[in-house]
Motif scaffolding. Structure first.
Motif, mmCIF file in Angstrom:
data_model
loop_
_atom_site.group_PDB
_atom_site.id
_atom_site.type_symbol
_atom_site.label_atom_id
_atom_site.label_comp_id
_atom_site.label_asym_id
_atom_site.label_seq_id
_atom_site.Cartn_x
_atom_site.Cartn_y
_atom_site.Cartn_z
ATOM 1 N N HIS A 46 -0.031 -3.783 -10.435
ATOM 2 C CA HIS A 46 1.032 -3.109 -9.709
ATOM 3 C C HIS A 46 1.447 -1.816 -10.413
ATOM 4 N N THR A 54 -0.579 -2.038 -5.508
ATOM 5 C CA THR A 54 0.215 -3.044 -4.796
ATOM 6 C C THR A 54 -0.681 -3.989 -4.008
ATOM 7 N N ALA A 57 -2.316 -6.322 -6.437
ATOM 8 C CA ALA A 57 -1.382 -7.232 -7.120
ATOM 9 C C ALA A 57 -0.899 -8.355 -6.217
#
Length: 106
Positions: A46, A54, A57
């Motif tokens: 992240h 993102t 993650a």
């Protein structure tokens, strides 16, 4: 002969219950740090993953949460079963007591 009577009396079942509870606790002691590592890996993706961080993650976060829920649920379930399970000698007139009587007579 005594093995069957002991098994039906609950001694072996109590031992099996204790072994399974210890197994769940052992798995939890390994699983909780694994969840922390999964959260850490997700955090690294992240923070340092750039625009795709993102997206990379999210599976780590979801897997860590699901794993934690399974670990805690298994612990709660084993504690519940440990409290609710009880074994007693069978009453007279049942098939089980007939089997015990047959084993004693042999």
């Amino acid at each position: 002969m005594n093995g069957i009577i002991g098994l039906l009396g609950g001694g072996a079942v109590d031992e099996l219950n204790a072994v399974l509870v210890a197994l769940v606790k052992g798995i939890q002691s390994v699983g909780v740090p694994a969840v922390a590592i999964a959260f850490s890996i997700g955090g690294i993706y992240h923070i340092f993953g750039g625009p795709e961080g993102t997206r990379k993650a999210k599976p780590w976060y979801i897997g860590a949460v699901v794993g934690l829920l399974v670990l805690l649920g298994a612990g709660s379930f084993s504690t519940y079963l440990e409290e609710k399970m009880e074994f007693s000698e069978p009453t007279t007139g049942t098939k089980t007591s007939s089997i015990i009587q047959m084993q004693k007579n042999v």
